[in-house]
Design a protein around this motif. Structure first.
Motif, mmCIF file in Angstrom:
data_model
loop_
_atom_site.group_PDB
_atom_site.id
_atom_site.type_symbol
_atom_site.label_atom_id
_atom_site.label_comp_id
_atom_site.label_asym_id
_atom_site.label_seq_id
_atom_site.Cartn_x
_atom_site.Cartn_y
_atom_site.Cartn_z
ATOM 1 N N GLY A 173 18.432 8.538 -29.049
ATOM 2 C CA GLY A 173 18.537 7.097 -28.872
ATOM 3 C C GLY A 173 17.997 6.573 -27.554
ATOM 4 N N GLN A 174 17.259 7.393 -26.788
ATOM 5 C CA GLN A 174 16.669 6.918 -25.537
ATOM 6 C C GLN A 174 15.291 7.538 -25.359
ATOM 7 N N ILE A 175 14.507 6.937 -24.472
ATOM 8 C CA ILE A 175 13.149 7.421 -24.227
ATOM 9 C C ILE A 175 13.200 8.634 -23.303
ATOM 10 N N GLN A 176 12.441 9.646 -23.678
ATOM 11 C CA GLN A 176 12.327 10.854 -22.854
ATOM 12 C C GLN A 176 10.870 11.033 -22.445
ATOM 13 N N ILE A 177 10.639 11.195 -21.167
ATOM 14 C CA ILE A 177 9.277 11.436 -20.648
ATOM 15 C C ILE A 177 8.980 12.922 -20.780
ATOM 16 N N LEU A 178 7.829 13.246 -21.366
ATOM 17 C CA LEU A 178 7.511 14.640 -21.689
ATOM 18 C C LEU A 178 6.949 15.414 -20.499
ATOM 19 N N ASP A 179 6.184 14.761 -19.636
ATOM 20 C CA ASP A 179 5.561 15.459 -18.501
ATOM 21 C C ASP A 179 5.655 14.593 -17.246
ATOM 22 N N ASP A 180 5.661 15.275 -16.096
ATOM 23 C CA ASP A 180 5.593 14.551 -14.822
ATOM 24 C C ASP A 180 4.296 13.744 -14.773
ATOM 25 N N LYS A 181 4.403 12.548 -14.222
ATOM 26 C CA LYS A 181 3.233 11.669 -14.192
ATOM 27 C C LYS A 181 3.177 10.917 -12.860
ATOM 28 N N ILE A 182 2.020 11.020 -12.177
ATOM 29 C CA ILE A 182 1.806 10.242 -10.954
ATOM 30 C C ILE A 182 1.297 8.866 -11.360
ATOM 31 N N ILE A 183 2.075 7.839 -11.061
ATOM 32 C CA ILE A 183 1.687 6.487 -11.467
ATOM 33 C C ILE A 183 1.046 5.705 -10.330
ATOM 34 N N ILE B 200 0.856 -1.178 0.000
ATOM 35 C CA ILE B 200 0.000 0.000 0.000
ATOM 36 C C ILE B 200 0.897 1.234 0.000
ATOM 37 N N ALA B 201 0.707 2.107 -0.985
ATOM 38 C CA ALA B 201 1.569 3.280 -1.132
ATOM 39 C C ALA B 201 1.294 4.288 -0.019
ATOM 40 N N PRO B 202 2.308 4.646 0.768
ATOM 41 C CA PRO B 202 2.119 5.653 1.818
ATOM 42 C C PRO B 202 2.107 7.075 1.269
ATOM 43 N N VAL B 203 2.622 7.257 0.044
ATOM 44 C CA VAL B 203 2.657 8.575 -0.595
ATOM 45 C C VAL B 203 2.386 8.412 -2.088
ATOM 46 N N ASP B 204 2.123 9.524 -2.766
ATOM 47 C CA ASP B 204 2.020 9.497 -4.219
ATOM 48 C C ASP B 204 3.394 9.227 -4.824
ATOM 49 N N VAL B 205 3.423 8.469 -5.906
ATOM 50 C CA VAL B 205 4.677 8.173 -6.599
ATOM 51 C C VAL B 205 4.662 8.896 -7.941
ATOM 52 N N LEU B 206 5.611 9.791 -8.125
ATOM 53 C CA LEU B 206 5.672 10.609 -9.331
ATOM 54 C C LEU B 206 6.892 10.231 -10.158
ATOM 55 N N VAL B 207 6.672 10.033 -11.454
ATOM 56 C CA VAL B 207 7.767 9.805 -12.395
ATOM 57 C C VAL B 207 8.090 11.146 -13.043
ATOM 58 N N PRO B 208 9.289 11.688 -12.856
ATOM 59 C CA PRO B 208 9.600 13.025 -13.378
ATOM 60 C C PRO B 208 9.863 13.008 -14.876
ATOM 61 N N LYS B 209 9.605 14.147 -15.488
ATOM 62 C CA LYS B 209 9.885 14.261 -16.916
ATOM 63 C C LYS B 209 11.402 14.328 -17.141
ATOM 64 N N GLY B 210 11.814 13.974 -18.355
ATOM 65 C CA GLY B 210 13.229 14.009 -18.693
ATOM 66 C C GLY B 210 13.697 12.693 -19.277
ATOM 67 N N ASP B 211 14.986 12.599 -19.533
ATOM 68 C CA ASP B 211 15.572 11.389 -20.109
ATOM 69 C C ASP B 211 15.525 10.253 -19.096
ATOM 70 N N THR B 212 15.266 9.058 -19.614
ATOM 71 C CA THR B 212 15.124 7.892 -18.741
ATOM 72 C C THR B 212 16.290 6.918 -18.852
ATOM 73 N N GLY B 213 17.029 6.974 -19.953
ATOM 74 C CA GLY B 213 18.083 5.996 -20.176
ATOM 75 C C GLY B 213 17.570 4.676 -20.712
ATOM 76 N N LEU B 214 16.251 4.586 -20.951
ATOM 77 C CA LEU B 214 15.672 3.353 -21.471
ATOM 78 C C LEU B 214 15.757 3.329 -22.998
ATOM 79 N N GLU B 215 15.881 2.131 -23.536
ATOM 80 C CA GLU B 215 15.956 1.977 -24.993
ATOM 81 C C GLU B 215 14.593 2.222 -25.632
ATOM 82 N N PRO B 216 14.589 2.659 -26.895
ATOM 83 C CA PRO B 216 13.318 2.939 -27.587
ATOM 84 C C PRO B 216 12.386 1.743 -27.662
ATOM 85 N N THR B 217 12.912 0.537 -27.534
ATOM 86 C CA THR B 217 12.064 -0.659 -27.622
ATOM 87 C C THR B 217 11.083 -0.758 -26.460
#
Length: 323
Positions: free
Chosen positions: A151-161, A117-134
């Motif tokens: 050559g890497q995936i970039q997240i465009l906006d902050d996202k609460i997952i 059970i998440a005690p807080v909101d979990v946010l993924v920040p925007k920016g480069d992730t280092g993950l491959e395009p696949t």
């Protein structure tokens, strides 16, 4: 040592601790690992004023009831209803606020585990992730806007997952692991504060002495105002009543021929305008001098600097050391 003997020994230990300490924090110990807990115990015990008591709630409640029966002190009875679940007690002879601050610093970062059970909101920040395009499809399945950048995936906006109170799903936990995000922190959570028979919320420890004095002063002012309004004298209003009565007496004395020693001086000043002006000037002189001092000092500083520059110019006649 048999189980019964261990219980007897533990009960004796609990009674000894409660006989020695009168202040405690009721803490929740979920998600605290053994190594982490040992570090907390070691840190808390430094100085010898604080200790931690963990164990079966039934045994602790029994020890409290036995202690109440033997001593007749019912103060500990306030603790009994709060000894439920995975809880423990941090007992201290020192300042509860300081112990609370120490406990709150003893937290460790932890990954998001599936089913937790998440005690807080979990946010993924925007920016480069280092993950491959696949792996773009994996992020898009979580409704995270992305693009490919260098050559890497970039997240465009902050996202609460994950929102607070929600169960962590497999996809969210995997994403946090891929992005090396440790979203949660775990430690001992303070539930209640016990102080010699009184139980209250931990937020009470945030109240400072200045805040208490301010509230107390406001309360006295309210009582005095109410007392003066309804004509009922109280300890808070009597000084104001005396002051108002004295003002009325002075006003009557000034407006009539009747007088007394303290008012006579004022009446003499009012009858002699020159003496009144001299007294006013004498009273205003220290205030004016204090106000003028900073301005005079500020004006003197540039003058002193200019004088030093002039002396330097006079001293340098245009000759070098070897001329």
């Amino acid at each position: 040592m048999s189980t019964r003997e261990r219980k007897v020994e533990y009960l004796a230990k609990v009674e000894r601790i409660f006989g020695e300490y009168t202040k405690a924090l009721v803490v929740h110990a979920d998600n605290v690992g053994s190594t982490h807990f040992q570090n907390i115990r070691r840190t808390i015990r430094k100085g010898g004023e604080t200790t931690i008591l963990m164990g079966k709630n039934t045994l602790i409640r029994k020890a409290i009831r036995d202690l109440i029966e033997s001593t007749g002190n019912n103060a500990l009875d306030a603790l009994v209803p709060h000894l439920k679940g995975n809880v423990g007690l941090i007992l201290t002879k020192g300042d509860l606020s300081e112990v609370r601050k120490t406990v709150e610093t003893l937290r460790v970062a932890a990954p998001a585990k599936v089913g937790a059970i998440a005690p807080v909101d979990v946010l993924v920040p925007k920016g480069d992730t280092g993950l491959e395009p696949t792996q773009t499809a994996f992020l898009q399945a979580l409704n995270i806007p992305t693009k490919i950048n260098k050559g890497q995936i970039q997240i465009l906006d902050d996202k609460i997952i994950i929102t607070k109170g929600q169960k962590v799903g497999n996809s969210e936990a995997t994403l946090c692991q891929k992005l090396k995000i440790l979203p949660f922190t775990y430690g001992l959570n303070i539930l209640q504060v016990y102080d010699d028979g009184s139980i209250y919320e931990p937020a009470v420890l945030d109240v400072t002495d200045d805040q208490i004095l301010k509230r107390f002063s406001e309360g006295i002012q309210n009582i005095a105002s109410l007392s003066l309004a309804i004509g009922v004298p109280t300890s808070a209003s009597i000084p104001h009543s005396i002051s108002n009565a004295y003002k009325n007496i002075v006003a009557i004395a000034i407006g009539s021929e009747w007088s007394f020693a303290r008012v006579q001086e004022l009446k003499d000043l009012l009858d002699n305008p020159e003496a009144l002006a001299a007294a006013s000037a004498a009273a205003a002189a220290p205030v004016a001098a204090a106000a003028a001092a900073p301005a005079a000092a500020a004006a003197a500083a540039p003058a002193a600097a200019a004088k030093d520059e002039d002396e330097d110019e006079d001293g340098d006649m245009g000759f070098g050391l070897f001329d």
